[in-house]
Design a protein around this motif. Structure first.
Motif, short mmCIF file in Angstrom:
data_model
loop_
_atom_site.label_atom_id
_atom_site.label_comp_id
_atom_site.label_asym_id
_atom_site.label_seq_id
_atom_site.Cartn_x
_atom_site.Cartn_y
_atom_site.Cartn_z
N SER A 45 0.84 -1.19 0.00
CA SER A 45 0.00 0.00 0.00
C SER A 45 0.88 1.24 0.00
CB SER A 45 -0.95 0.00 1.21
OG SER A 45 -0.22 -0.06 2.41
N LEU A 46 0.29 2.34 -0.41
CA LEU A 46 1.01 3.61 -0.45
C LEU A 46 1.51 3.96 0.95
CD1 LEU A 46 -1.17 6.01 -2.64
CD2 LEU A 46 1.01 4.97 -3.23
N SER A 47 2.64 4.64 0.98
CA SER A 47 3.18 5.08 2.27
C SER A 47 2.32 6.20 2.84
CB SER A 47 4.62 5.55 2.10
OG SER A 47 4.64 6.80 1.44
N LEU A 48 2.38 6.33 4.13
CA LEU A 48 1.66 7.40 4.81
C LEU A 48 2.19 8.76 4.34
CD1 LEU A 48 -0.55 7.92 6.84
CD2 LEU A 48 1.16 7.79 8.66
N ASP A 49 3.47 8.85 4.03
CA ASP A 49 4.04 10.11 3.54
C ASP A 49 3.40 10.53 2.22
OD1 ASP A 49 5.72 10.37 5.72
OD2 ASP A 49 7.45 9.49 4.71
N VAL A 50 3.21 9.58 1.30
CA VAL A 50 2.58 9.90 0.02
C VAL A 50 1.13 10.34 0.25
CG1 VAL A 50 1.79 8.94 -2.19
CG2 VAL A 50 4.09 8.42 -1.35
N LEU A 51 0.42 9.63 1.11
CA LEU A 51 -0.97 10.01 1.39
C LEU A 51 -1.05 11.40 2.02
CD1 LEU A 51 -2.33 6.61 2.72
CD2 LEU A 51 -2.78 7.66 0.49
N LYS A 52 -0.14 11.70 2.95
CA LYS A 52 -0.13 13.03 3.57
C LYS A 52 0.17 14.11 2.54
CE LYS A 52 1.12 11.66 8.26
NZ LYS A 52 2.19 11.66 9.29
N GLN A 53 1.09 13.84 1.63
CA GLN A 53 1.41 14.80 0.57
C GLN A 53 0.19 15.03 -0.31
OE1 GLN A 53 4.65 13.63 -2.00
NE2 GLN A 53 4.60 15.53 -3.14
N SER A 54 -0.50 13.95 -0.64
CA SER A 54 -1.70 14.04 -1.47
C SER A 54 -2.80 14.86 -0.78
CB SER A 54 -2.19 12.62 -1.80
OG SER A 54 -3.20 12.64 -2.75
N VAL A 55 -2.97 14.66 0.51
CA VAL A 55 -3.95 15.46 1.27
C VAL A 55 -3.54 16.93 1.25
CG1 VAL A 55 -4.80 15.98 3.60
CG2 VAL A 55 -4.80 13.64 2.80
N ALA A 56 -2.26 17.19 1.53
CA ALA A 56 -1.77 18.57 1.57
C ALA A 56 -1.97 19.28 0.24
CB ALA A 56 -0.30 18.60 1.98
N GLN A 57 -1.88 18.54 -0.85
CA GLN A 57 -2.05 19.12 -2.18
C GLN A 57 -3.51 19.11 -2.65
OE1 GLN A 57 0.74 17.03 -4.73
NE2 GLN A 57 2.50 18.00 -3.75
N GLN A 58 -4.41 18.69 -1.77
CA GLN A 58 -5.84 18.60 -2.07
C GLN A 58 -6.09 17.69 -3.27
OE1 GLN A 58 -7.24 22.66 -2.31
NE2 GLN A 58 -7.20 22.87 -0.09
N LEU A 59 -5.35 16.58 -3.32
CA LEU A 59 -5.46 15.62 -4.41
C LEU A 59 -5.74 14.20 -3.91
CD1 LEU A 59 -2.55 16.97 -6.62
CD2 LEU A 59 -5.00 17.11 -7.12
N LEU A 60 -6.27 14.08 -2.71
CA LEU A 60 -6.67 12.78 -2.18
C LEU A 60 -8.18 12.78 -2.04
CD1 LEU A 60 -5.81 10.00 -1.19
CD2 LEU A 60 -5.59 10.95 1.10
N PHE A 61 -8.81 11.96 -2.88
CA PHE A 61 -10.27 11.88 -2.92
C PHE A 61 -10.72 10.51 -2.43
CE2 PHE A 61 -8.88 14.85 -6.13
CZ PHE A 61 -9.65 15.96 -5.84
N VAL A 62 -11.85 10.48 -1.73
CA VAL A 62 -12.43 9.23 -1.29
C VAL A 62 -13.86 9.11 -1.79
CG1 VAL A 62 -11.00 8.85 0.76
CG2 VAL A 62 -13.06 10.25 0.95
N ALA A 63 -14.25 7.88 -2.03
CA ALA A 63 -15.65 7.55 -2.28
C ALA A 63 -16.17 7.03 -0.94
CB ALA A 63 -15.77 6.47 -3.35
N VAL A 64 -17.25 7.62 -0.47
CA VAL A 64 -17.79 7.22 0.83
C VAL A 64 -19.25 6.78 0.67
CG1 VAL A 64 -16.22 8.67 2.17
CG2 VAL A 64 -18.41 9.61 1.43
N ASP A 65 -19.64 5.83 1.52
CA ASP A 65 -21.02 5.35 1.49
C ASP A 65 -21.93 6.30 2.27
OD1 ASP A 65 -20.62 4.76 4.21
OD2 ASP A 65 -20.29 2.63 3.83
N ILE A 66 -23.18 5.93 2.41
CA ILE A 66 -24.14 6.81 3.07
C ILE A 66 -23.81 7.03 4.55
CG2 ILE A 66 -26.02 6.40 1.44
CD1 ILE A 66 -27.19 4.42 3.45
N GLU A 67 -22.95 6.19 5.11
CA GLU A 67 -22.50 6.37 6.49
C GLU A 67 -21.16 7.10 6.56
OE1 GLU A 67 -22.62 2.44 8.08
OE2 GLU A 67 -24.81 2.41 8.12
#
Length: 175
Positions: A45-67
Motif C-alpha cells: 500500500s502507499l506510504s503514509l508520507d505519500v498520502l499526507k502529501q496528497s492530502v496537503a495538495q488537495q489531491l486525495l479523494f475518497v468515495a464514501v457510502d451513506i455512512e
C-alpha cells in the motif's frame, strides 16, 4: 446503475484522520489485479508520507457510502507541472458501479483548477479496468521516447517490486 445506487455514495476530499483506512481498500482491490494477471507479488500500500502529501495538495479523494465510510480512493501528487495518479482503488464489492470514473473525474477537475498541464499515471495495459478504462477518459499511452524521466523511474520502481514490464505502461492526459 439505478438512481438510488448512484446516490448511495459521494466523492469528496479525504480527511487526514481517514488515511489509516486506505491501506485496507488498496489491498482489497489488489486481488482483482492479481486475478487478472496484472501483478504477481504480495499486496502493498502507499506510504503514509505519500498520502499526507496528497492530502496537503488537495489531491486525495475518497468515495464514501451513506455512512461516510470510505470504500474507494484516488491519491494524486503534483510532479513536473502535472498531477500524477499514484493510486486509484475501489473495494471489490463496489467495483463496476462508476466509482473509479467519478474519482478520476474529481482528480481531473482538481488538476485543471490547480493549473496543471495534465495528468499522468502508470497502469496495466491488458486489464480492461486499467489502460482501456483510462483511454476512455482521454489518456493515451506514452512510447518510451515520449515518456518523461519521472515516469520511467516510476515504472522501473514498479518492475523492481514485481510488475511485469511487458504489461506496464505510462499514460498521459494533456489539457
Amino acid at each position: 446503475m439505478t438512481e438510488i445506487e448512484q446516490d448511495a455514495y459521494t466523492i469528496r476530499q479525504a480527511r487526514p484522520d481517514e488515511l489509516h483506512l486506505l491501506a485496507a481498500i488498496e489491498i482489497d482491490a489488489f486481488w482483482v489485479l492479481h486475478e487478472a494477471g496484472a501483478v504477481d507479488c504480495e499486496p502493498t500500500s502507499l506510504s503514509l508520507d505519500v498520502l499526507k502529501q496528497s492530502v496537503a495538495q488537495q489531491l486525495l479523494f475518497v468515495a464514501v457510502d451513506i455512512e461516510d465510510q470510505p470504500f474507494g480512493f484516488l491519491a494524486g501528487i503534483r510532479k513536473d507541472g502535472s498531477v500524477h495518479i499514484a493510486e486509484l482503488d475501489v473495494v471489490r464489492r463496489w467495483q463496476k458501479r462508476g466509482v473509479g470514473r467519478r474519482l478520476m473525474e474529481a482528480a481531473i477537475a482538481a488538476a485543471r483548477t490547480q493549473g496543471a498541464v495534465g495528468l499522468t499515471l502508470t497502469t496495466d495495459r491488458q486489464a480492461a479496468f486499467n489502460a482501456p478504462f483510462y483511454a476512455s477518459l482521454g489518456f493515451r499511452i506514452l512510447d518510451d521516447e515520449q515518456r518523461p524521466a519521472v515516469l520511467t523511474q516510476i515504472l522501473e520502481n514498479e518492475f523492481a517490486q514485481g510488475a511485469d514490464p511487458a504489461r506496464r505502461v505510462a499514460m498521459v492526459l494533456r489539457f
